[in-house]
Every structure is written in structure tokens, then in C-alpha cells.
Design an enzyme around this catalytic site. Structure first.
Site, PDB file in Angstrom:
ATOM      1  N   HIS A  53      35.761  28.331  46.590  1.00  0.00           N
ATOM      2  CA  HIS A  53      34.885  27.803  45.541  1.00  0.00           C
ATOM      3  C   HIS A  53      34.210  26.540  46.068  1.00  0.00           C
ATOM      4  CE1 HIS A  53      36.970  29.830  41.829  1.00  0.00           C
ATOM      5  NE2 HIS A  53      36.642  30.686  42.782  1.00  0.00           N
ATOM      6  N   GLU A 100      33.911  23.563  44.940  1.00  0.00           N
ATOM      7  CA  GLU A 100      34.709  22.336  44.847  1.00  0.00           C
ATOM      8  C   GLU A 100      35.784  22.313  45.931  1.00  0.00           C
ATOM      9  OE1 GLU A 100      34.110  24.581  42.515  1.00  0.00           O
ATOM     10  OE2 GLU A 100      33.880  23.698  40.530  1.00  0.00           O
ATOM     11  N   CYS A 153      36.778  25.630  37.753  1.00  0.00           N
ATOM     12  CA  CYS A 153      37.809  26.556  37.298  1.00  0.00           C
ATOM     13  C   CYS A 153      39.175  25.856  37.356  1.00  0.00           C
ATOM     14  CB  CYS A 153      37.796  27.822  38.156  1.00  0.00           C
ATOM     15  SG  CYS A 153      38.598  27.619  39.769  1.00  0.00           S
ATOM     16  N   CYS A 168      40.356  24.813  40.946  1.00  0.00           N
ATOM     17  CA  CYS A 168      39.668  23.631  41.488  1.00  0.00           C
ATOM     18  C   CYS A 168      40.066  22.371  40.729  1.00  0.00           C
ATOM     19  CB  CYS A 168      38.163  23.846  41.441  1.00  0.00           C
ATOM     20  SG  CYS A 168      37.623  25.168  42.555  1.00  0.00           S
TER      21      CYS A 168
END
Ligand SMILES: [Zn+2]
Length: 157
Positions: A56, A58, A86, A89
Site C-alpha cells: 500500500h 503508506e 486501511c 497501514c
């Protein structure tokens, strides 16, 4: 309530990264890690090109920041993310000592596009026995590994 010009610039950068990633065929997410008023690392969602479900924006940015700063402790850093982070993260940011995150697109806005993680937040908030993933605690302590934690603790002294 209005955001500082500096924060708006960092958030704009996260959105620009997300947009460029989307233009290149990736998922529309970008993130920047900021420390002492400057960007130390950036990331975009790379799950499609890397086959890594944890890539992801992040997390990619956190990994890059930890390399730049040569530490797993990112205390003093802030994260600017294009979308609502999410749970994975969000947890990674907490575990790395990050105290501030700013995001531009909410889960509510993302829902219609299948980009919301609100359902995962809701699932994780339930007791283990009610979550969609089977979670089992088995306190197995086989020899010669029974000192797993105690031996680790002794090495810290
Ligand atoms: Zn995430």
C-alpha cells in the site's frame, strides 16, 4: 477549520502521486512521509506490479522512510495519504511511532468505487469469535523452544 498551507502542499503531493499511479495503471493511492517540515519519503500503491498485497502507498512510504532514517522508529514523522488509510497501514503507523496522519479521500467517498476499507475496520472491531477470519489461540510451548520470550528478554540487557 482550515489546513495550513504547508499541510495542504504535502497532501497535494500525496494526491499527485496517487493520480500519477492511477495514470500508469496502478491503484489510485499515494502517500508522503514528512519530518521537520520536509518530505523524507514517498510511496504509491504497488500491489499490482509487485504482487505484494501489503504494498500500500503508506507502507511503501514507511519502508522508504525507515531506510532514509535508518531506523524502524519513525517518531516525529507525519504521514499524508491520498485516501483513508486501511487498518494495516494505520497499525503500521502506530507501531512505528507516527503521531499524525492526514488524508484527503474518505472511506465514504471511496465506497462507490470499491476502494473503501470500512468493512475491514468493522470486522476487526468485533470479538475474534465473530470476525470473518478464523482466529485460533493455541498456547503450545514445545521444548526446546519454551524460552522463546524469556531468552529474548535476557538478550536485551
Ligand atoms: Zn493500507
Amino acid at each position: 477549520m482550515s489546513m495550513s498551507t504547508e499541510k495542504a502542499e504535502f497532501l497535494r503531493e500525496a494526491i499527485a502521486l496517487a493520480y500519477a499511479n492511477q495514470q500508469a495503471g496502478g491503484r489510485p493511492f499515494g502517500a508522503v512521509v514528512v519530518k521537520d517540515g520536509r518530505i523524507v519519503a514517498t510511496g504509491v500503491n504497488e500491489i499490482l506490479v509487485t504482487h505484494d498485497p501489503t504494498a500500500h502507498a503508506e507502507l511503501v512510504a514507511l519502508r522508504a522512510a525507515s531506510q532514509v532514517l535508518q531506523s524502524p522508529n519513525l517518531t516525529g514523522c507525519s504521514v499524508y495519504a491520498s485516501g483513508h488509510p486501511c487498518p494495516m497501514c494505520m497499525a503500521a503507523m502506530r507501531m512505528s511511532g507516527i503521531k499524525e496522519v492526514v488524508y484527503a479521500y474518505s472511506n465514504e467517498e471511496a465506497e462507490a468505487y470499491g476502494l473503501s476499507t470500512a468493512a475491514i475496520y468493522a470486522d476487526l472491531a468485533k470479538p475474534f469469535s465473530e470476525q470473518s477470519m478464523h482466529i485460533q489461540y493455541e498456547p503450545l510451548r514445545p521444548e526446546p523452544y519454551a524460552g522463546l520470550y524469556t531468552e529474548w528478554q535476557q538478550k536485551q540487557k
